[in-house]
Design a protein around this motif. Structure first.
Motif, PDB file in Angstrom:
ATOM      1  N   ILE A 322       0.808  -1.219   0.000  1.00 50.69           N
ATOM      2  CA  ILE A 322       0.000   0.000   0.000  1.00 50.69           C
ATOM      3  C   ILE A 322       0.843   1.272   0.000  1.00 50.69           C
ATOM      4  CG2 ILE A 322      -0.282   0.004   2.518  1.00 50.69           C
ATOM      5  CD1 ILE A 322      -2.929   1.009  -0.090  1.00 50.69           C
ATOM      6  N   ASP A 323       1.906   1.306   0.809  1.00 53.92           N
ATOM      7  CA  ASP A 323       2.768   2.496   0.838  1.00 53.92           C
ATOM      8  C   ASP A 323       3.520   2.658  -0.469  1.00 53.92           C
ATOM      9  OD1 ASP A 323       2.036   3.229   3.461  1.00 53.92           O
ATOM     10  OD2 ASP A 323       3.472   1.808   4.311  1.00 53.92           O
ATOM     11  N   ASN A 324       3.921   1.553  -1.065  1.00 57.49           N
ATOM     12  CA  ASN A 324       4.610   1.608  -2.348  1.00 57.49           C
ATOM     13  C   ASN A 324       3.699   2.160  -3.444  1.00 57.49           C
ATOM     14  OD1 ASN A 324       6.883   0.430  -1.180  1.00 57.49           O
ATOM     15  ND2 ASN A 324       6.222  -1.650  -1.681  1.00 57.49           N
ATOM     16  N   ILE A 325       2.437   1.762  -3.400  1.00 56.17           N
ATOM     17  CA  ILE A 325       1.476   2.232  -4.406  1.00 56.17           C
ATOM     18  C   ILE A 325       1.312   3.744  -4.323  1.00 56.17           C
ATOM     19  CG2 ILE A 325      -0.949   2.167  -5.119  1.00 56.17           C
ATOM     20  CD1 ILE A 325      -1.005  -0.766  -4.178  1.00 56.17           C
ATOM     21  N   PHE A 326       1.108   4.260  -3.117  1.00 53.61           N
ATOM     22  CA  PHE A 326       0.933   5.708  -2.972  1.00 53.61           C
ATOM     23  C   PHE A 326       2.206   6.474  -3.319  1.00 53.61           C
ATOM     24  CE2 PHE A 326      -2.674   4.592  -0.024  1.00 53.61           C
ATOM     25  CZ  PHE A 326      -3.658   5.178  -0.803  1.00 53.61           C
ATOM     26  N   ALA A 327       3.365   5.829  -3.109  1.00 54.76           N
ATOM     27  CA  ALA A 327       4.627   6.485  -3.446  1.00 54.76           C
ATOM     28  C   ALA A 327       4.830   6.584  -4.957  1.00 54.76           C
ATOM     29  CB  ALA A 327       5.793   5.734  -2.811  1.00 54.76           C
ATOM     30  N   LEU A 328       4.217   5.681  -5.711  1.00 56.74           N
ATOM     31  CA  LEU A 328       4.419   5.639  -7.158  1.00 56.74           C
ATOM     32  C   LEU A 328       3.442   6.504  -7.944  1.00 56.74           C
ATOM     33  CD1 LEU A 328       5.142   1.824  -7.734  1.00 56.74           C
ATOM     34  CD2 LEU A 328       6.738   3.712  -8.062  1.00 56.74           C
ATOM     35  N   ILE A 329       2.208   6.638  -7.460  1.00 54.34           N
ATOM     36  CA  ILE A 329       1.197   7.329  -8.259  1.00 54.34           C
ATOM     37  C   ILE A 329       1.378   8.842  -8.176  1.00 54.34           C
ATOM     38  CG2 ILE A 329      -0.445   5.460  -7.909  1.00 54.34           C
ATOM     39  CD1 ILE A 329      -1.972   7.211  -5.977  1.00 54.34           C
ATOM     40  N   PRO A 330       1.014   9.574  -9.240  1.00 52.30           N
ATOM     41  CA  PRO A 330       1.071  11.037  -9.197  1.00 52.30           C
ATOM     42  C   PRO A 330       0.187  11.586  -8.073  1.00 52.30           C
ATOM     43  CG  PRO A 330       0.756  10.261 -11.447  1.00 52.30           C
ATOM     44  CD  PRO A 330       0.577   9.068 -10.555  1.00 52.30           C
ATOM     45  N   ASN A 331       0.692  12.603  -7.376  1.00 51.11           N
ATOM     46  CA  ASN A 331      -0.034  13.230  -6.264  1.00 51.11           C
ATOM     47  C   ASN A 331      -0.394  12.213  -5.177  1.00 51.11           C
ATOM     48  OD1 ASN A 331      -0.180  15.877  -7.565  1.00 51.11           O
ATOM     49  ND2 ASN A 331      -1.675  14.937  -8.935  1.00 51.11           N
ATOM     50  N   PRO A 448      12.397  -7.490   5.452  1.00 53.92           N
ATOM     51  CA  PRO A 448      12.963  -6.144   5.564  1.00 53.92           C
ATOM     52  C   PRO A 448      12.451  -5.242   4.451  1.00 53.92           C
ATOM     53  CG  PRO A 448      14.568  -7.652   4.643  1.00 53.92           C
ATOM     54  CD  PRO A 448      13.404  -8.498   5.079  1.00 53.92           C
ATOM     55  N   LYS A 449      12.395  -3.952   4.723  1.00 54.97           N
ATOM     56  CA  LYS A 449      11.880  -2.995   3.752  1.00 54.97           C
ATOM     57  C   LYS A 449      13.034  -2.334   3.025  1.00 54.97           C
ATOM     58  CE  LYS A 449       8.519   0.758   3.241  1.00 54.97           C
ATOM     59  NZ  LYS A 449       7.663  -0.029   2.341  1.00 54.97           N
ATOM     60  N   TYR A 450      12.973  -2.343   1.688  1.00 61.31           N
ATOM     61  CA  TYR A 450      13.994  -1.678   0.877  1.00 61.31           C
ATOM     62  C   TYR A 450      13.550  -0.252   0.573  1.00 61.31           C
ATOM     63  CZ  TYR A 450      16.564  -6.011   0.110  1.00 61.31           C
ATOM     64  OH  TYR A 450      17.304  -7.156   0.296  1.00 61.31           O
ATOM     65  N   HIS A 451      14.539   0.642   0.474  1.00 61.00           N
ATOM     66  CA  HIS A 451      14.208   2.050   0.239  1.00 61.00           C
ATOM     67  C   HIS A 451      13.821   2.315  -1.210  1.00 61.00           C
ATOM     68  CE1 HIS A 451      18.477   1.740  -0.903  1.00 61.00           C
ATOM     69  NE2 HIS A 451      18.267   2.790  -1.675  1.00 61.00           N
ATOM     70  N   VAL A 452      14.181   1.403  -2.132  1.00 55.42           N
ATOM     71  CA  VAL A 452      13.755   1.544  -3.529  1.00 55.42           C
ATOM     72  C   VAL A 452      12.360   0.914  -3.659  1.00 55.42           C
ATOM     73  CG1 VAL A 452      14.274   1.027  -5.934  1.00 55.42           C
ATOM     74  CG2 VAL A 452      16.149   1.431  -4.304  1.00 55.42           C
ATOM     75  N   VAL A 453      11.381   1.753  -3.950  1.00 54.55           N
ATOM     76  CA  VAL A 453       9.979   1.337  -3.905  1.00 54.55           C
ATOM     77  C   VAL A 453       9.686   0.150  -4.823  1.00 54.55           C
ATOM     78  CG1 VAL A 453       7.626   2.081  -4.447  1.00 54.55           C
ATOM     79  CG2 VAL A 453       9.157   3.610  -3.193  1.00 54.55           C
ATOM     80  N   ILE A 454      10.121   0.212  -6.059  1.00 52.44           N
ATOM     81  CA  ILE A 454       9.802  -0.838  -7.028  1.00 52.44           C
ATOM     82  C   ILE A 454      10.423  -2.171  -6.617  1.00 52.44           C
ATOM     83  CG2 ILE A 454      10.115  -1.590  -9.412  1.00 52.44           C
ATOM     84  CD1 ILE A 454       9.904   1.296 -10.286  1.00 52.44           C
TER      85      ILE A 454
END
Length: 494
Positions: A322-331, A448-454
């Motif tokens: 979910i956080d990755n999705i919001f980080a990728l989409i415009p606005n 673990p969480k990676y800092h690169v979203v994709i």
């Protein structure tokens, strides 16, 4: 179950292709080129037209499936069924369009303060409703003929591609706002016509009918069933759209847009259930007509298991990313206000896809009228919860209210199914499946969480998917799925 699996797979494949198109459209076109207010406007217009069309159907979606076997003859004729399929919604459209304009003042008073743009386009809703109404009628006819793949193609792929054209024309200033709304609604008119052309090829669309074919007893059954189902639909359809209307009226169209984006994310959860439940409905209707409760129970449990299996898998993939999705989409920072809306709407949707087939069983049984007794109660619950929680929790409150409403309504519905039809969806495999979802979600929390979203999204999705799919296969949660997997493995080996 064979025809159910085949048609469901075809329908689901088409629907997921459409979902992918919808994903790209929603998260990389809508969020970039339309404001939250404009997204909210299109959603409120659609839901208003959809609500009106659901009333104007006069219960045809359900009654057609229930009574179609009575019209079929051994030589394949439908004895004027298509005529009645068109006539009842036509009567309904006249009644409810008139009611819509009669209630113009209270409706506009509700939206004028925070959603003035919807009031401006108030008169665009009735024609929009007509297109949705008869599109639904033609889809019902396709279902009765056991053909759902092409209607799915129209709804899930062609419609979405046409909507992309409308969005881009507006984004690049080819259309002004009025032109965009007109183009947006016209897309649904085109889809309706394509559905009509398809049913004209696969079945009889003759308007010839013989009034004498319908006996007095059958006429009474149809009228009684249709009236009860229509009244019940008033409550259930209001509940299903109440959250968006109340967000739009109380918080504004911009928050309705944020809520809509969250809703779009969750909508993919029910995609498999559309195909499975749709193709299973005529079979359930016939089994209930014959009084074969064992067959009904087996069907109910298989439908619920497979709907939860695929719907839960999709929810798991959405929530771990979910956080990755919001980080990728415009606005994304704007729409991330709907993060917990996604969670609560998804929980409600999982309850729905697991238990909703029980509603079909009630509808096709002689206890269909019982749905009225709790429909209005649930409507009151939904209104009360939204009025209470939206002022406290904002847009998230609407999601919480929806989840609680689903829990209460489907629990009451399942009580009715158990008491009156003597069946339920609970099985050991269903319990195991729920345990697997909890287990795999725990595995995700350890990653673990990676800092690169994709990269984070890909590796997390792959690990979780492999864990869940492997466990489902090894524990033989679904015999049908294992058979399909084994066949695929044999083909690879050959």
């Amino acid at each position: 179950m064979g025809i159910i699996i085949r048609q469901s797979i075809k329908g689901t494949i088409v629907t997921y292709i459409g979902a992918f198109i919808g994903f790209l459209t929603t998260f990389f076109i809508l969020t970039k080129f339309l404001t939250p207010e404009e997204i909210g406007l299109t959603r409120v217009l659609f839901e208003a037209a959809s609500l009106l069309s659901s009333f104007a159907l006069l219960g045809v979606s359900s009654s057609a499936i229930r009574f179609f076997p009575y019209f079929k003859s051994e030589d394949g004729k439908n004895n004027g069924f298509f005529f009645y399929l068109l006539l009842l919604p036509f009567i309904g459209s006249i009644v409810f369009i008139s009611l819509y304009y009669f209630l113009r003042d209270p409706i506009t008073d509700l939206f004028i303060k925070n959603s003035e743009l919807f009031v401006y386009y108030f008169d665009w809703v009735p024609p929009f409703m007509i297109f949705l109404l008869y599109w639904a009628v033609f889809e019902v006819y396709s279902i009765l003929l056991m053909r759902i793949a092409v209607p799915k193609l129209i709804r899930e792929i062609i419609l979405r591609l046409l909507l992309v054209v409308a969005y881009l024309l507006y984004a690049f200033d080819v259309l002004d706002m009025n032109g965009f709304v007109a183009c947006y609604i016209s897309v649904y008119a085109i889809s309706m016509m394509l559905a009509f052309l398809y049913v004209s090829k696969i079945g009889s669309i003759s308007l010839k009918h013989n009034y004498s074919f319908i006996s007095t007893d059958l006429r009474k059954q149809i009228c009684s069933y249709t009236m009860v189902w229509m009244i019940g639909a008033l409550g259930s359809n209001i509940v299903s759209r109440l959250d968006l209307f109340m967000v739009g009226s109380q918080l504004g169209l911009d928050y309705a847009g944020i809520y809509s984006i969250a809703f779009y994310m969750v909508a993919v959860i029910e995609i498999p259930s559309r195909s499975i439940a749709t193709i299973s409905s005529p079979i359930a209707s016939s089994a209930l007509k014959d009084g074969d409760i064992h067959a009904v129970t087996q069907l109910y449990r298989k439908v619920s298991l497979h709907q939860l299996m695929v719907g839960g898998f999709v929810f798991l993939l959405i929530w771990i990313n979910i956080d990755n999705i919001f980080a990728l989409i415009p606005n994304g920072e704007v729409y991330s206000q709907g993060k917990w809306v996604v969670f609560f709407l998804a929980l409600g949707k999982l309850i729905e896809v697991t238990l909703n087939f029980g509603n079909n069983l009630i509808s096709y049984s002689r206890y269909y009228y019982w749905g009225l007794y709790f429909t209005f109660f649930i409507t009151g619950i939904a209104i009360s919860l939204n009025n209470w929680l939206i002022p406290i929790l904002g847009v998230t409150g609407a999601g919480v209210a929806t989840t609680l409403t689903c829990l209460i309504s489907f629990s009451a519905q399942q009580w009715l199914v158990q008491v009156k039809i003597k069946t339920n969806p609970i099985s050991l495999k269903l319990v195991k499946l729920i345990g697997l979802f909890i287990l795999v979600f725990g595995v995700n929390m350890l990653l673990p969480k990676y800092h690169v979203v994709i990269i984070d999204g890909i590796y997390r999705t792959v690990i979780v998917s492999l864990c869940l799919c492997s466990l489902i296969y090894m524990l033989n949660i679904s015999e049908e799925v294992n058979i399909l997997v084994n066949r695929f493995i044999k083909k690879l080996q050959n």
